[in-house]
Motif scaffolding. Structure first.
Motif, PDB file in Angstrom:
ATOM      1  N   ASN A 218       0.830  -1.213   0.000  1.00 26.68           N
ATOM      2  CA  ASN A 218       0.000   0.000   0.000  1.00 26.68           C
ATOM      3  C   ASN A 218       0.860   1.256   0.000  1.00 26.68           C
ATOM      4  N   ASP A 219       1.887   1.271   0.850  1.00 22.27           N
ATOM      5  CA  ASP A 219       2.750   2.450   0.938  1.00 22.27           C
ATOM      6  C   ASP A 219       3.613   2.597  -0.316  1.00 22.27           C
ATOM      7  N   LEU A 220       4.167   1.498  -0.788  1.00 20.66           N
ATOM      8  CA  LEU A 220       5.017   1.565  -1.980  1.00 20.66           C
ATOM      9  C   LEU A 220       4.255   2.061  -3.199  1.00 20.66           C
ATOM     10  N   ASN A 221       3.064   1.528  -3.421  1.00 22.46           N
ATOM     11  CA  ASN A 221       2.275   1.954  -4.575  1.00 22.46           C
ATOM     12  C   ASN A 221       1.929   3.433  -4.495  1.00 22.46           C
ATOM     13  N   SER A 222       1.567   3.892  -3.313  1.00 28.30           N
ATOM     14  CA  SER A 222       1.217   5.300  -3.137  1.00 28.30           C
ATOM     15  C   SER A 222       2.417   6.209  -3.388  1.00 28.30           C
ATOM     16  N   LEU A 223       3.592   5.822  -2.860  1.00 28.16           N
ATOM     17  CA  LEU A 223       4.792   6.640  -3.032  1.00 28.16           C
ATOM     18  C   LEU A 223       5.237   6.673  -4.485  1.00 28.16           C
TER      19      LEU A 223
END
Length: 263
Positions: A218-223
């Motif tokens: 979730n965090d990687l995709n958003s960043l």
């Protein structure tokens, strides 16, 4: 003096053969200092800190945690008191043990007779692990840990944080960590997500000064979708609240404001 002959007679010289004793010790984890009090002046150049073991019980058969000093250094003055400046590595190792050196009731010392000699080359009296000496004055660590630096590899999703001391890895609260593009809190930013891997950001690190966080999907995709955030060093800042981490003595980390983030 011989009254009969009127001559002065010399008494045979008897060399001091009494062994010096360690009478007491203080442990100050706040200032990283171990103070040893001996029964007489000892020869500082013979001092070997690696002959010191801290243990969590007085009776060696009941000891569940212990630590032998490895990196510290001691005062160089011949005196009946020796001050050992605990190296950060020794302090971190002690703090990583949850039932050693957390209060006066689990802080004991044992030493070998190789620790130090007195001024007449007599070795110190050994304190065996089975009869360890209890601490005289114990000062616990109340200083909050600080984040010194962080590195982020957006390709692998690995974020490494380096602190002033060992961190309790299980205390990680990812939702208290914020990545932002600039020093301005109003710019592009993201709070890390909670939850288990692979969706949430987690750590599998040991309790050490350096902690690695594996960013979740979730965090990687958003960043990666944000072309203005964590693109390079100039767009990678970190802020965190005191809820993000605790050290081994449950002191919460010193917060880093959104207005003054660390790059």
């Amino acid at each position: 003096f011989d009254l009969g002959s009127g001559k002065v007679t010399e008494e045979p010289f008897t060399k001091d053969k009494a062994l010096p004793e360690l009478w007491a010790f203080d442990l100050n984890l706040r200032e990283h200092r171990l103070t040893l009090y001996f029964s007489e002046t000892v020869l500082a150049k013979t001092f070997r800190f690696e002959e010191i073991t801290l243990q969590n019980r007085q009776n060696g058969s009941e000891v569940t945690e212990s630590y032998k000093l490895q990196f510290s250094k001691a005062s160089k003055q011949d005196y009946h008191t020796i001050v050992v400046d605990l190296h950060q590595k020794d302090t971190d190792a002690i703090k990583a043990l949850t039932d050693l050196g957390t209060h006066e009731n689990n802080t004991f010392i044992s030493i070998t007779n190789l620790l130090v000699t007195d001024m007449n080359d007599n070795p110190v009296e050994e304190i065996f692990p089975m009869m360890a000496k209890s601490v005289q004055i114990f000062t616990e660590d109340k200083i909050p840990p600080r984040l010194l630096s962080f590195n982020l590899d957006i390709d692998s999703g690995d974020m490494r944080l380096t602190f002033t001391e060992a961190i309790n890895a299980s205390s990680l609260n990812t939702t208290a960590i914020r990545l932002q593009a600039t020093k301005s809190s109003a710019s592009d930013w993201r709070l890390l997500s909670a939850g288990s891997a692979p969706n949430g950001s987690v750590t599998n690190s040991l309790d050490l000064p350096e902690l690695s966080i594996e960013l979740g999907i979730n965090d990687l995709n958003s960043l990666k979708k944000n072309s203005r955030l964590t693109v390079d060093k100039n767009t990678s800042y970190i802020a965190l609240t005191k809820l993000a981490f605790k050290d081994m003595n449950a002191n919460r980390v010193r917060s880093i404001s959104n207005e003054t983030p660390r790059r």
